[in-house]
Design a protein around this motif. Structure first.
Motif, PDB file in Angstrom:
ATOM      1  N   ALA A  91      -3.111   9.278   3.465  1.00 43.60           N
ATOM      2  CA  ALA A  91      -2.363   9.114   2.216  1.00 43.60           C
ATOM      3  C   ALA A  91      -1.071   9.921   2.262  1.00 43.60           C
ATOM      4  CB  ALA A  91      -3.210   9.573   1.031  1.00 43.60           C
ATOM      5  N   CYS A  92      -0.059   9.377   1.643  1.00 44.59           N
ATOM      6  CA  CYS A  92       1.232  10.050   1.551  1.00 44.59           C
ATOM      7  C   CYS A  92       1.620  10.082   0.081  1.00 44.59           C
ATOM      8  CB  CYS A  92       2.268   9.281   2.361  1.00 44.59           C
ATOM      9  SG  CYS A  92       3.908   9.988   2.275  1.00 44.59           S
ATOM     10  N   THR A  93       1.823  11.259  -0.455  1.00 41.39           N
ATOM     11  CA  THR A  93       2.193  11.371  -1.863  1.00 41.39           C
ATOM     12  C   THR A  93       3.674  11.689  -1.997  1.00 41.39           C
ATOM     13  OG1 THR A  93       1.679  13.738  -1.957  1.00 41.39           O
ATOM     14  CG2 THR A  93      -0.109  12.204  -2.470  1.00 41.39           C
ATOM     15  N   GLN A  94       4.239  11.255  -3.097  1.00 41.86           N
ATOM     16  CA  GLN A  94       5.644  11.508  -3.399  1.00 41.86           C
ATOM     17  C   GLN A  94       5.746  11.929  -4.860  1.00 41.86           C
ATOM     18  OE1 GLN A  94       8.558  11.175  -1.329  1.00 41.86           O
ATOM     19  NE2 GLN A  94       6.903  11.316   0.144  1.00 41.86           N
ATOM     20  N   PRO A  95       6.709  12.780  -5.198  1.00 40.43           N
ATOM     21  CA  PRO A  95       6.811  13.254  -6.572  1.00 40.43           C
ATOM     22  C   PRO A  95       7.379  12.233  -7.553  1.00 40.43           C
ATOM     23  CG  PRO A  95       8.568  14.182  -5.260  1.00 40.43           C
ATOM     24  CD  PRO A  95       7.668  13.429  -4.316  1.00 40.43           C
ATOM     25  N   ARG A  96       7.983  11.172  -7.040  1.00 43.42           N
ATOM     26  CA  ARG A  96       8.588  10.180  -7.923  1.00 43.42           C
ATOM     27  C   ARG A  96       8.153   8.778  -7.523  1.00 43.42           C
ATOM     28  NH1 ARG A  96      11.074  14.429  -8.167  1.00 43.42           N
ATOM     29  NH2 ARG A  96      12.689  15.250  -9.453  1.00 43.42           N
ATOM     30  N   ARG A  97       7.996   7.923  -8.524  1.00 43.40           N
ATOM     31  CA  ARG A  97       7.525   6.542  -8.328  1.00 43.40           C
ATOM     32  C   ARG A  97       8.426   5.769  -7.355  1.00 43.40           C
ATOM     33  NH1 ARG A  97       4.335   2.963 -11.393  1.00 43.40           N
ATOM     34  NH2 ARG A  97       3.881   4.702 -12.760  1.00 43.40           N
ATOM     35  N   VAL A  98       9.732   5.864  -7.517  1.00 45.60           N
ATOM     36  CA  VAL A  98      10.656   5.131  -6.646  1.00 45.60           C
ATOM     37  C   VAL A  98      10.505   5.602  -5.203  1.00 45.60           C
ATOM     38  CG1 VAL A  98      13.093   4.774  -6.097  1.00 45.60           C
ATOM     39  CG2 VAL A  98      12.318   4.566  -8.443  1.00 45.60           C
ATOM     40  N   ALA A  99      10.366   6.900  -5.007  1.00 46.42           N
ATOM     41  CA  ALA A  99      10.187   7.425  -3.651  1.00 46.42           C
ATOM     42  C   ALA A  99       8.894   6.900  -3.043  1.00 46.42           C
ATOM     43  CB  ALA A  99      10.186   8.953  -3.677  1.00 46.42           C
ATOM     44  N   ALA A 100       7.816   6.864  -3.823  1.00 48.05           N
ATOM     45  CA  ALA A 100       6.521   6.397  -3.316  1.00 48.05           C
ATOM     46  C   ALA A 100       6.598   4.939  -2.877  1.00 48.05           C
ATOM     47  CB  ALA A 100       5.448   6.576  -4.386  1.00 48.05           C
ATOM     48  N   THR A 101       7.202   4.096  -3.691  1.00 43.69           N
ATOM     49  CA  THR A 101       7.270   2.674  -3.342  1.00 43.69           C
ATOM     50  C   THR A 101       8.249   2.427  -2.192  1.00 43.69           C
ATOM     51  OG1 THR A 101       8.856   2.298  -5.130  1.00 43.69           O
ATOM     52  CG2 THR A 101       6.554   1.842  -5.613  1.00 43.69           C
TER      53      THR A 101
ATOM     54  N   PRO B 127      -1.094   0.142   1.583  1.00 41.92           N
ATOM     55  CA  PRO B 127      -1.120  -0.073   0.132  1.00 41.92           C
ATOM     56  C   PRO B 127      -0.051   0.768  -0.556  1.00 41.92           C
ATOM     57  CG  PRO B 127      -2.920   1.336   0.789  1.00 41.92           C
ATOM     58  CD  PRO B 127      -2.205   0.934   2.046  1.00 41.92           C
ATOM     59  N   SER B 128       0.334   0.344  -1.718  1.00 42.58           N
ATOM     60  CA  SER B 128       1.305   1.102  -2.512  1.00 42.58           C
ATOM     61  C   SER B 128       0.759   1.242  -3.922  1.00 42.58           C
ATOM     62  CB  SER B 128       2.645   0.373  -2.542  1.00 42.58           C
ATOM     63  OG  SER B 128       3.540   1.046  -3.401  1.00 42.58           O
ATOM     64  N   THR B 129       0.472   2.469  -4.292  1.00 45.37           N
ATOM     65  CA  THR B 129      -0.019   2.739  -5.637  1.00 45.37           C
ATOM     66  C   THR B 129       0.825   3.843  -6.231  1.00 45.37           C
ATOM     67  OG1 THR B 129      -2.249   2.186  -4.957  1.00 45.37           O
ATOM     68  CG2 THR B 129      -2.028   3.417  -6.998  1.00 45.37           C
ATOM     69  N   ALA B 130       1.423   3.565  -7.349  1.00 46.79           N
ATOM     70  CA  ALA B 130       2.210   4.577  -8.051  1.00 46.79           C
ATOM     71  C   ALA B 130       1.526   4.843  -9.380  1.00 46.79           C
ATOM     72  CB  ALA B 130       3.637   4.096  -8.264  1.00 46.79           C
ATOM     73  N   ALA B 131       0.918   5.992  -9.501  1.00 46.32           N
ATOM     74  CA  ALA B 131       0.173   6.334 -10.711  1.00 46.32           C
ATOM     75  C   ALA B 131       1.061   7.100 -11.684  1.00 46.32           C
ATOM     76  CB  ALA B 131      -1.038   7.178 -10.350  1.00 46.32           C
ATOM     77  N   ARG B 132       0.831   6.885 -12.935  1.00 48.01           N
ATOM     78  CA  ARG B 132       1.514   7.666 -13.963  1.00 48.01           C
ATOM     79  C   ARG B 132       0.629   8.863 -14.299  1.00 48.01           C
ATOM     80  NH1 ARG B 132       6.383   6.478 -15.441  1.00 48.01           N
ATOM     81  NH2 ARG B 132       6.958   4.315 -15.688  1.00 48.01           N
ATOM     82  N   VAL B 133       1.224  10.022 -14.241  1.00 47.55           N
ATOM     83  CA  VAL B 133       0.493  11.242 -14.570  1.00 47.55           C
ATOM     84  C   VAL B 133       1.099  11.848 -15.809  1.00 47.55           C
ATOM     85  CG1 VAL B 133      -0.136  13.536 -13.748  1.00 47.55           C
ATOM     86  CG2 VAL B 133      -0.023  11.638 -12.133  1.00 47.55           C
ATOM     87  N   SER B 134       0.266  12.135 -16.759  1.00 47.09           N
ATOM     88  CA  SER B 134       0.740  12.732 -18.008  1.00 47.09           C
ATOM     89  C   SER B 134       1.042  14.197 -17.789  1.00 47.09           C
ATOM     90  CB  SER B 134      -0.329  12.591 -19.101  1.00 47.09           C
ATOM     91  OG  SER B 134       0.088  13.280 -20.254  1.00 47.09           O
ATOM     92  N   THR B 135       2.207  14.631 -18.243  1.00 46.88           N
ATOM     93  CA  THR B 135       2.572  16.035 -18.116  1.00 46.88           C
ATOM     94  C   THR B 135       2.480  16.753 -19.453  1.00 46.88           C
ATOM     95  OG1 THR B 135       4.905  15.459 -18.420  1.00 46.88           O
ATOM     96  CG2 THR B 135       4.085  15.647 -16.151  1.00 46.88           C
TER      97      THR B 135
END
Length: 140
Positions: free
Chosen positions: A100-110, A129-137
């Motif tokens: 898995a590779c995580t990115q701090p921003r949705r655009v970067a992840a996709t 796969p490409s999954t961009a999750a919304r995380v509540s802050t």
């Protein structure tokens, strides 16, 4: 002559580097321009041109032998797109395992997922796969 470890506080200029990480932060979620000086080369040749390529075997050795490996490199050196591919090529994704590779921003992840899928030669969403999750802050 003894070699003393150098400790680096995140958010400051790394030892031996002239890069100020604060200036690299994304101002917005949109990409203004991308520049690839090797765009006329085949993808396999582009991968070999990245600075991280020369350290591929060393990185795989470290990842095999140590539980935690911190990799620091300049933007665009290939850390994010190449290391997952190196692990896949070395067999780490066999038997149902996932890299898995995580990115701090949705655009970067996709964007990263699309680039890796292109380099691997598959349709985005299949092997990559490409999954961009919304995380509540917000605090509860």
């Amino acid at each position: 002559m003894s070699s003393q470890p150098t400790f680096w506080r995140p958010g400051t200029i790394a030892p031996g580097s002239s890069i100020d990480r604060e200036t690299e932060k994304e101002a917005t979620e949109s990409v203004v321009a991308q520049y690839n000086p090797n765009e006329l080369l085949a993808l396999s040749q582009q991968r070999r041109q990245l600075p991280i390529f020369k350290d591929r075997k060393k990185l795989l050795y470290l990842l095999e032998n140590y539980q935690v490996v911190v990799i620091v490199g300049q933007t665009g050196c290939g850390k994010t797109t190449q290391i997952p591919q190196y692990l896949h090529e070395a067999g780490w994704t066999g038997k149902g395992h996932i890299v898995a590779c995580t990115q701090p921003r949705r655009v970067a992840a996709t964007t990263v997922a699309a680039r890796v899928a292109e380099e691997v030669g598959v349709v985005l969403g299949q092997e990559v796969p490409s999954t961009a999750a919304r995380v509540s802050t917000s605090s509860h």
